[in-house]
Design an enzyme around this catalytic site. Structure first.
Site, PDB file in Angstrom:
ATOM      1  N   ASN A  18       0.804  -1.223   0.000  1.00 28.62           N
ATOM      2  CA  ASN A  18       0.000   0.000   0.000  1.00 28.62           C
ATOM      3  C   ASN A  18       0.837   1.273   0.000  1.00 28.62           C
ATOM      4  O   ASN A  18       2.066   1.223   0.029  1.00 28.62           O
ATOM      5  CB  ASN A  18      -0.961  -0.006   1.190  1.00 28.62           C
ATOM      6  CG  ASN A  18      -0.208   0.035   2.519  1.00 28.62           C
ATOM      7  OD1 ASN A  18       0.867   0.632   2.629  1.00 28.62           O
ATOM      8  ND2 ASN A  18      -0.765  -0.599   3.533  1.00 28.62           N
ATOM      9  N   ILE A  19       0.131   2.412   0.007  1.00 21.85           N
ATOM     10  CA  ILE A  19       0.828   3.696  -0.167  1.00 21.85           C
ATOM     11  C   ILE A  19       1.798   4.001   0.971  1.00 21.85           C
ATOM     12  O   ILE A  19       2.788   4.704   0.783  1.00 21.85           O
ATOM     13  CB  ILE A  19      -0.165   4.877  -0.314  1.00 21.85           C
ATOM     14  CG1 ILE A  19      -1.120   4.969   0.876  1.00 21.85           C
ATOM     15  CG2 ILE A  19      -0.905   4.783  -1.629  1.00 21.85           C
ATOM     16  CD1 ILE A  19      -1.903   6.281   0.917  1.00 21.85           C
ATOM     17  N   GLY A  23      -9.199   1.815  -5.748  1.00 20.05           N
ATOM     18  CA  GLY A  23      -9.145   1.816  -7.202  1.00 20.05           C
ATOM     19  C   GLY A  23      -8.575   3.071  -7.806  1.00 20.05           C
ATOM     20  O   GLY A  23      -8.850   3.367  -8.966  1.00 20.05           O
ATOM     21  N   TRP A  24      -7.752   3.800  -7.050  1.00 13.38           N
ATOM     22  CA  TRP A  24      -7.160   4.985  -7.676  1.00 13.38           C
ATOM     23  C   TRP A  24      -5.637   5.040  -7.587  1.00 13.38           C
ATOM     24  O   TRP A  24      -5.024   5.976  -8.072  1.00 13.38           O
ATOM     25  CB  TRP A  24      -7.764   6.281  -7.136  1.00 13.38           C
ATOM     26  CG  TRP A  24      -7.857   6.420  -5.651  1.00 13.38           C
ATOM     27  CD1 TRP A  24      -6.953   6.024  -4.710  1.00 13.38           C
ATOM     28  CD2 TRP A  24      -8.947   7.031  -4.935  1.00 13.38           C
ATOM     29  NE1 TRP A  24      -7.400   6.348  -3.452  1.00 13.38           N
ATOM     30  CE2 TRP A  24      -8.619   6.966  -3.547  1.00 13.38           C
ATOM     31  CE3 TRP A  24     -10.149   7.644  -5.307  1.00 13.38           C
ATOM     32  CZ2 TRP A  24      -9.464   7.467  -2.548  1.00 13.38           C
ATOM     33  CZ3 TRP A  24     -10.984   8.150  -4.311  1.00 13.38           C
ATOM     34  CH2 TRP A  24     -10.633   8.053  -2.945  1.00 13.38           C
ATOM     35  N   CYS A  44      -8.027  -2.365  -6.375  1.00 13.01           N
ATOM     36  CA  CYS A  44      -7.214  -2.471  -5.175  1.00 13.01           C
ATOM     37  C   CYS A  44      -8.165  -2.182  -4.024  1.00 13.01           C
ATOM     38  O   CYS A  44      -9.157  -2.885  -3.884  1.00 13.01           O
ATOM     39  CB  CYS A  44      -6.008  -1.538  -5.222  1.00 13.01           C
ATOM     40  SG  CYS A  44      -6.365   0.118  -5.818  1.00 13.01           S
ATOM     41  N   SER A  45      -7.883  -1.130  -3.225  1.00 15.68           N
ATOM     42  CA  SER A  45      -8.851  -0.757  -2.199  1.00 15.68           C
ATOM     43  C   SER A  45      -9.812   0.254  -2.790  1.00 15.68           C
ATOM     44  O   SER A  45     -11.002  -0.019  -2.937  1.00 15.68           O
ATOM     45  CB  SER A  45      -8.141  -0.153  -0.981  1.00 15.68           C
ATOM     46  OG  SER A  45      -7.321  -1.111  -0.384  1.00 15.68           O
TER      47      SER A  45
END
Lengths: 324, 658
Positions: free
Chosen positions: B274-275, B340-341, B337-338
């Site tokens: 993740n980010i 979607g961006w 993903c979570s």
């Protein structure tokens, strides 16, 4: 720039007037010279126990000694073998790959060799000082440094003919024991005591230079790969034996063909030339930061990764230059 | 004319690699830039840094020489200043903190940037990339796909564009129903359509499935996607998260698609972190880049420890999986993903790039970014800190995508119409806020702020300077490159390189001094010119008697030109001076510091005791080992690598003349 082997100082700190005189006459009055010893200070000191040693400052007052340890022998061969192993392992994750790349230490050796050669070059070019390079035997890391330094300093060594001359002088005639060093290469299980990829290390360093100075070498990667191949197994006699004496005894010149004769044929030469080459009269100072030193994919991944796209790019470069 | 808030004299700018090299100059702070102007020499080299590029400012402990200030930028430039007076340093520090953290959009550079274009030119610039044209080029709308305007007022999903493409059999009811079952209402929509086999790439966010929730409309939506591809009886659903994370989401009422509930799907996790993980990974990698004289081991170990290349490969592998599914299996893929961006955008755009050679052209690449990043609501503001916001939202998401493209370019040097510089400049402008393309978090926000009427388009700027961004090796007619690119998946860790052109962008000493790309472009141009000239002369020869003289003139012109060729392409070549080769002793454990007089110290050959460090400015400027020519090639700042920062916009340059 001079090269030699280690002085036989021994445990009793022997002196040799002739040797001192020889090194003395090389320098002018008040001039300073540098001795680049490719062993660590500790290793050099220990060498005294077995009859070798270093030049004591008192006997060679005008010379300043620098130690730049370079790997050789068994550890270097291990390094090479580890790297090749890592490259051929398909199961490695990215982390494991980087870890194995690091633990092979091959790139560290490339960095060290380039740095030392640059140091020698710097002494000569920037300090206007004379340099003596030696390790223990004067047949391995010594030649690595002197040959590389010349590529850095001398534009004529960067031409195809000049580079061949450099190899003849600094590796072949200087007595690098090719027969012993380039025996089985990386896949062999037999770890021969005398085997070590110094010549490959040299070629890798030259490749690094060609990457950092794409316009300054008259030849391309193909030549380096070809030299690597021929050092280990060749149809030609150029890399046979360990020194000129052996070659003479084996009558190499009479009974074999020279690699250079083959490479210098026009059709062959065409494949080896660098289309981007343009004579560069200056010294080329490479960056030895880790980011600047890359894995020589063309050699280490030669049979593993598809080369078609890179070959295509090279052909395109040739085409663009030729069309012009 | 430009006003500056602060001016400080006798500031020193340190060189990162050679800590002894420092340049004395004056520091200026304007409303939009930090500017350092070197004293003395005729060249008066300037370094310009946009406030929006500033990532962090660090005030370091005061030393005898002054107060050090370290400015780290989002484009990886690191500037080390030493300000003589503590009070000045403090003022600069406080001002920069404020200037680098704008609160309102209006403070951003794009609203004051003036490239001196008229209203129509500005509009034309925005029209350069037209997504409607792009969807048509792909082949939609058609029998299977239709344009959907159910979101025309952003009423269904406020982070989606007003127009998306959906399967023909997806009614408005299905779309709305599905959107309610998706995180942030981001329902499945078309990203890429392959007209050769009707397979498609669709994108969405995670379903709000929790442990057992179902939604008929969402299931129908996926069926509709499947039906839109008659060539296959199932679709892949690719969740780009690690399985553990996705499962954890179920506890929060979200999650992933259950194969039992959705008919004819094959579900696949492709774990991309993740980010937060990515933000930390980059941080660690930059720390490695900031090491002073690292050994090879330090560097490789640091690189491994950051995990950066591992993440890049994960994104690439996901893109490869999807491209293969579409091109080789002819199966449609739904990616999420979570929200979607982020990962979804990365993976969809990598896959598209592999599949369609159009996206490997310059124009096509701009279109790709507009489509999968800008229109689909990637949160540029949050991710890249246009405005001061939550630091936990910051993450190098598009940077990773851009790096994937570079890695591909290294593996396929002839397949891309654009070059590395194009990628670097795009990344630069994601953070620069000089243009309006990458502002805000969604199309809705950009329209509300009237971005297109108040700012300029980056694409027009890049297009205008496209000659600088071309790849001389690109051959559009090469059949190999007409189709899908097939990067090796395994084993191929070793094919991923550290991108020093990006992460050490401003450290000139690290890079080859002369650009092969620039040289080949110049060669190509020259060949073309000569060919044209030859044609003209050929005609003249057939007509006139005087052509003899004309020929001779051309010959000498040719010689001059090729000499000029070498000269002109090395305008950007750098001073090639020896590094501090002698500092490099810590990698050898056998060295013991107590060797005293027998071994020389590391400092023997330093810049101080070298007799002449930099070659004479006038000599040998056309050689690789030659001299730095500090004038930028194109005044508009598109020419040389550093100019996107130190390039001045014409109206700004004026005030410094005094």
């Amino acid at each position: 720039m001079l090269r030699s082997s280690q002085p036989l100082t021994g445990p009793n700190r022997r002196r040799c007037r002739e040797d001192e005189m020889l090194l003395g006459t090389i320098l002018d009055e008040g001039e300073r010279g540098f001795i680049i010893d490719t062993r660590s200070a500790q290793a050099a000191k220990q060498a005294r126990m077995t009859g070798g040693g270093t030049e004591p400052k008192s006997s060679y007052p005008q010379w300043r000694r620098l130690h730049r340890p370079l790997e050789r022998g068994r550890p270097l061969q291990e390094s090479f073998a580890k790297l090749v192993e890592a490259c051929s392992d398909p199961s490695l994750s990215m982390d494991r790959w980087l870890g194995r790349l690091e633990s092979s230490r091959w790139l560290s050796h490339v960095k060290a060799a380039l740095s030392t050669a640059c140091l020698a070059a710097q002494c000569m070019d920037r300090e206007d000082a004379k340099v003596l390079v030696h390790g223990a035997e004067g047949t391995d890391t010594t030649l690595l440094v002197t040959a590389l330094a010349q590529v850095i300093l001398d534009p004529s060594c960067r031409t195809l003919a000049g580079f061949q001359g450099l190899l003849e002088r600094e590796w072949i005639q200087a007595g690098h024991p090719f027969h012993l060093r380039c025996a089985h290469s990386a896949y062999s299980h037999a770890r021969l005591k005398q085997e070590a990829p110094l010549f490959l290390l040299f070629l890798d360093c030259v490749w690094q230079l060609s990457r950092q100075f794409p316009f300054s070498l008259e030849f391309g990667e193909q030549l380096l790969l070809s030299l690597f191949d021929n050092a280990y197994a060749s149809s030609y006699g150029t890399f046979l034996c360990n020194n000129e004496k052996e070659r003479s005894l084996c009558k190499v010149k009479e009974s074999t063909h020279s690699l250079w004769a083959w490479l210098n044929q026009p059709e062959e030469q065409q494949k080896l030339l660098n289309p981007l080459y343009s004579h560069n009269a200056l010294v080329i100072w490479p960056s030895v930061e880790p980011q600047s030193i890359q894995l020589w994919q063309g050699l280490f991944l030669r049979w593993i990764r598809p080369s078609q796209y890179l070959d295509e790019a090279w052909a395109e470069i040739q085409r663009l230059v030729e069309e012009n | 004319l430009c006003h500056f808030f602060i001016q400080v004299e006798n500031v020193r700018l340190l060189d990162r690699l050679s800590s002894r090299k420092a340049v004395l100059g004056t520091l200026y702070l304007t409303a939009t830039h930090v500017i350092f102007v070197e004293n003395g020499s005729e060249t008066r080299k300037e370094t310009w840094v946009l406030h929006s590029q500033i990532s962090s400012i660090e005030k370091q402990a005061t030393t005898a020489t002054g107060c050090p200030l370290l400015i780290r930028c989002k484009n990886f430039q690191v500037i080390q200043l030493v300000i003589p007076q503590e009070r000045d340093c403090h003022d600069v520090y406080i001002s920069l903190i404020r200037l680098a953290r704008p609160v309102k959009y209006e403070e951003l550079y794009c609203f004051s940037f003036n490239p001196k274009l008229d209203k129509e030119e500005r509009e034309q610039g925005w029209k350069l990339v037209d997504l409607n044209e792009e969807y048509n080029r792909m082949g939609v709308p058609n029998n299977y796909w239709q344009i959907c305007d159910v979101n025309r007022d952003y009423g269904v999903c406020d982070s989606y564009p007003t127009e998306v493409y959906v399967p023909k059999s997806a009614t408005a009811h299905i779309i709305v129903g599905s959107s309610k079952f998706r995180s942030r209402r981001r329902f499945p929509a078309l990203s890429y359509y392959c007209k050769d086999n009707n397979a498609s790439i669709c994108r969405s966010s995670q379903p709000l499935s929790g442990f057992s929730a179902r939604c008929l409309e969402d299931e129908q939506m996926l069926q509709a996607i499947r039906k839109a591809n008659p060539g296959s009886d199932f679709i892949y659903v690719v969740d780009t998260r690690p399985k553990l994370n996705a499962m954890a989401n179920r506890a929060a009422g979200k999650g992933y698609e259950n194969e039992d509930n959705y008919s004819n799907i094959k579900f696949q996790f492709i774990g991309i972190e993740n980010i937060h993980v990515m933000r930390n990974s980059l941080q660690k990698m930059l720390e490695v880049c900031e090491l002073k004289s690292p050994s090879m081991s330090d560097f490789l170990w640091g690189l491994e420890n950051s995990g950066w290349l591992k993440h890049i490969k994960a994104i690439m592998d996901a893109g490869i999986f999807i491209a293969k599914a579409v091109a080789e299996e002819g199966v449609s893929v739904l990616v999420h993903c979570s929200d979607g961006w982020d990962r979804t955008a990365q993976v969809c755009s990598v896959a598209s790039l592999l599949l369609d050679p159009y996206y490997r052209t310059m124009k096509g690449f701009m279109v790709l970014i507009e489509k999968d990043w800008v229109s689909f609501g990637h949160k540029f503001n949050h991710r890249y800190g246009n405005l001061d916001g939550d630091p936990k939202e910051i993450s190098p998401v598009i940077d990773q995508f851009i790096e994937c493209v570079w890695q591909l370019m290294e593996q396929f040097p002839c397949a891309f119409e654009f070059n590395e510089r194009f990628l670097i400049h795009i990344q630069h402008h994601v953070y620069s806020c000089q243009f309006g393309n990458f502002l805000c978090n969604s199309q809705k926000e950009r329209r509300e702020l009237k971005i297109q009427e108040r700012t300029y388009s980056l694409w027009a700027h890049l297009w205008k300077n496209r000659a600088d961004y071309l790849n001389p090796l690109y051959r559009s007619d090469h059949s190999k490159h007409q189709g899908t690119l097939h990067p090796q998946i395994a084993p191929c860790n070793f094919l991923y390189k550290f991108w020093s052109g990006m992460y050490n962008r401003f450290e000139k000493g690290l890079h080859p001094r002369q650009s092969v790309t620039d040289y080949l472009m110049a060669v190509k141009e020259e060949t073309q010119q000569l060919e044209e000239e030859l044609e003209v002369l050929g005609e003249r020869l057939a007509n006139l008697q005087k052509s003899q003289l004309g020929d001779n003139k051309v010959k000498s012109k040719q010689q001059d030109r090729s000499k000029q060729l070498r000269l002109s392409t090395s305008n950007n070549s750098l001073a090639n001076t020896p590094q501090e080769y002698s500092n490099d002793l810590k990698s050898f454990p056998s060295r013991s510091p107590s060797q005293g007089d027998e071994e020389d110290s590391a400092l023997i050959l330093t810049q101080d005791n070298l007799k002449s460090s930099d070659p004479d400015l006038s000599a040998n400027s056309d050689q690789e080992s030659g001299v730095e020519d500090l004038s930028c090639r194109s005044p508009s700042g598109g020419g040389c690598l550093p100019s996107e920062d130190s390039g001045k916009d014409s109206d700004e340059a004026v005030f410094l003349a005094g």
